[in-house]
Design an enzyme around this catalytic site. Structure first.
Site, PDB file in Angstrom:
ATOM      1  CB  CYS A 251      52.161 -48.277  20.130  1.00 18.94           C
ATOM      2  SG  CYS A 251      50.939 -49.360  19.507  1.00 18.94           S
TER       3      CYS A 251
ATOM      4  CB  CYS B 180      58.955 -47.223  26.126  1.00 17.97           C
ATOM      5  SG  CYS B 180      57.291 -47.119  26.799  1.00 17.97           S
TER       6      CYS B 180
ATOM      7  CB  CYS C  47      56.642 -48.639  33.284  1.00 17.65           C
ATOM      8  SG  CYS C  47      57.171 -50.258  32.696  1.00 17.65           S
TER       9      CYS C  47
ATOM     10  CB  CYS D 215      45.169 -49.203  25.135  1.00 17.81           C
ATOM     11  SG  CYS D 215      46.897 -49.518  25.482  1.00 17.81           S
TER      12      CYS D 215
ATOM     13  CB  CYS E 118      61.602 -50.290  26.839  1.00 20.07           C
ATOM     14  SG  CYS E 118      61.049 -51.891  27.450  1.00 20.07           S
TER      15      CYS E 118
ATOM     16  CB  SER F 105      51.203 -56.584  25.895  1.00 20.29           C
ATOM     17  OG  SER F 105      52.444 -56.354  25.273  1.00 20.29           O
TER      18      SER F 105
ATOM     19  CD  GLU G 278      48.723 -40.373  29.057  1.00 21.56           C
ATOM     20  OE1 GLU G 278      48.564 -39.292  28.490  1.00 21.56           O
ATOM     21  OE2 GLU G 278      49.741 -41.066  28.902  1.00 21.56           O
TER      22      GLU G 278
HETATM   23  N1  SAH Z   1      55.017 -53.620  29.434  1.00 21.69           N
HETATM   24  C1  SAH Z   1      54.207 -54.277  28.458  1.00 21.69           C
HETATM   25  C2  SAH Z   1      52.978 -53.509  28.003  1.00 21.69           C
HETATM   26  C3  SAH Z   1      53.086 -52.022  27.800  1.00 21.69           C
HETATM   27  S1  SAH Z   1      53.974 -51.407  26.411  1.00 21.69           S
HETATM   28  C4  SAH Z   1      55.044 -54.661  27.267  1.00 21.69           C
HETATM   29  O1  SAH Z   1      56.212 -54.307  27.215  1.00 21.69           O
HETATM   30  O2  SAH Z   1      54.539 -55.362  26.401  1.00 21.69           O
HETATM   31  C5  SAH Z   1      52.960 -51.751  25.020  1.00 21.69           C
HETATM   32  C6  SAH Z   1      53.729 -51.908  23.717  1.00 21.69           C
HETATM   33  O3  SAH Z   1      54.113 -50.634  23.156  1.00 21.69           O
HETATM   34  C7  SAH Z   1      55.009 -52.686  23.892  1.00 21.69           C
HETATM   35  O4  SAH Z   1      55.138 -53.602  22.835  1.00 21.69           O
HETATM   36  C8  SAH Z   1      56.043 -51.583  23.798  1.00 21.69           C
HETATM   37  O5  SAH Z   1      57.294 -52.100  23.491  1.00 21.69           O
HETATM   38  C9  SAH Z   1      55.462 -50.733  22.711  1.00 21.69           C
HETATM   39  N2  SAH Z   1      56.050 -49.397  22.593  1.00 21.69           N
HETATM   40  C10 SAH Z   1      56.649 -48.654  23.528  1.00 21.69           C
HETATM   41  N3  SAH Z   1      57.062 -47.479  23.033  1.00 21.69           N
HETATM   42  C11 SAH Z   1      56.712 -47.475  21.730  1.00 21.69           C
HETATM   43  C12 SAH Z   1      56.810 -46.500  20.695  1.00 21.69           C
HETATM   44  N4  SAH Z   1      57.358 -45.314  20.900  1.00 21.69           N
HETATM   45  N5  SAH Z   1      56.307 -46.834  19.461  1.00 21.69           N
HETATM   46  C13 SAH Z   1      55.692 -48.025  19.270  1.00 21.69           C
HETATM   47  N6  SAH Z   1      55.541 -48.959  20.226  1.00 21.69           N
HETATM   48  C14 SAH Z   1      56.048 -48.676  21.437  1.00 21.69           C
END
Ligand code: SAH
Length: 346
Positions: free
Chosen positions: A335, A117, A110, A103, A114, A193, A90
């Site tokens: 995000c 996420c 991945c 983006c 987390c 990021s 995506e």
């Molecule tokens: N792996 C990298 C980049 C991809 S994630 C990183 O961790 O920075 C991009 C951003 O979206 C990260 O800050 C992640 O923590 C955030 N993110 C993930 N799930 C989210 C959600 N449900 N709501 C808001 N931000 C989220």
């Protein structure tokens, strides 16, 4: 077949030399594919016929194909792109008033895991190749051009995947993005990021890039961070903060800390106070992101008043903070909502 979108300028120069061509051919090719948007080698009128034949034989200008497209009411466009091995990724376009930001996804799936996420549910299948990173921008630019709109002016490498887990390809992509005859995007309009891969941050500090670095912090201490970000067990907060300071010193750039606000997990005023202490001594900016609920877990978005209280606390205590503008909520493009559902993993 080598995909030409996969070669940054110095690699393309080496290739030209190895093919018995002059070095300047590389810039010429860059200009054809990125500035003039040539789709075939045959239209490259100042390249000799014999060399065009070589190019036709061994090189391609293939871009990912658009599998699905969704348009949000706010102008956000989410594409599901199909790659040569049928993987789907995506990519999202966000129309800010200062320009068009894309983006970019860095991996198929991945492995960072987390807890909050959606992307991580799809374990990493593979890293994206340089031409697949570049391809996301090229395809989006084609869409924008066909609609009479301005090209992509800003890149955030914040889609699915951990960019520093695909370091070399991401770096080559940034070089192509930043090259004046490449995608021609100013370094300060490019943001990478990371969830906090310390060796990646230290290595990036030495690249001499004027790009932006964002760190997904999401917690003010190891205890909370360990609960939501497994990477935190590998690289402790102390180590992460030391790397950030090192980066600021070596790269001469401040970082942005991303901090999603999740109800009752990391959004209390005590957390704001701890965060203030934690980042004292860095030049960092904090980007607060109200959590975007995803169906795969139980986390909830902080109440608006809690977001404002958290922000005010930081502001009052001298921390440079902003609340992120949200895009594409109605099409699961905000995000953390990217997950390539169509891969039928869910
Ligand atoms: N792996 C990298 C980049 C991809 S994630 C990183 O961790 O920075 C991009 C951003 O979206 C990260 O800050 C992640 O923590 C955030 N993110 C993930 N799930 C989210 C959600 N449900 N709501 C808001 N931000 C989220």
């Amino acid at each position: 077949m080598t995909n030409l979108y996969g070669l940054e300028i110095s690699k393309l120069e080496e290739l030209m030399l190895s093919l018995g061509q002059k070095k300047y051919r590389a810039t010429q090719l860059f200009s054809w594919i990125y500035e003039k948007k040539a789709k075939t080698f045959d239209e490259m009128s100042d390249v000799s016929k014999s060399f065009r034949e070589v190019l036709n034989q061994d090189f391609s200008l293939k871009l990912p194909s658009i599998f699905t497209r969704q348009d949000s009411k706010d102008g956000t466009v989410k594409l599901l792109l199909e790659l040569e091995d049928d993987s789907k990724i995506e990519t999202v376009l966000m129309p800010y008033n200062y320009g068009n930001a894309i983006c970019v996804t860095s991996q198929v799936g991945c492995n960072m895991g987390c807890a909050f996420c959606a992307s991580g549910l799809l374990k990493k299948k593979r890293n994206l190749e340089v031409h697949e990173l570049v391809g996301q921008v090229m395809v989006m630019n084609e869409i924008l051009a066909s609609e009479g709109k301005d090209r992509v002016t800003h890149i955030v490498i914040m889609g699915t995947g951990e960019p520093f887990d695909n370091y070399d390809n991401v770096l080559d992509f940034i070089r192509i993005a930043n090259h004046p005859k490449g995608l021609a995007i100013g370094a300060r309009h490019i943001t990478v990021s990371t969830c906090g891969i310390v060796p990646g941050i230290l290595r990036y500090a030495k690249e001499g890039m004027q790009t932006n670095l964002a760190i997904s912090l999401h917690a003010p201490n190891d205890e909370i961070r360990n609960k939501i970000m497994p990477i935190s067990k590998r690289y402790k907060m102390d180590e992460l903060m030391a790397a950030v300071k090192q980066y600021e010193k070596e790269a001469g750039r401040r970082v942005t800390f991303e901090y999603i606000l999740i109800k009752d997990v990391n959004d209390t005023i005590e957390c704001a106070a701890e965060l203030t202490k934690l980042i004292r001594g860095t030049l960092a900016h904090v980007n607060l992101i109200p959590y975007n609920p995803v169906m795969e877990n139980e986390f909830e978005r902080s109440e608006d008043k809690q977001v404002r209280a958290f922000f005010s606390y930081l502001h009052k205590h001298g921390v440079n903070a902003t609340i992120r503008k949200e895009f594409g909520n109605d099409i699961d493009a905000a995000c953390g909502q990217l997950r390539a559902k169509e891969q039928k993993v869910l």
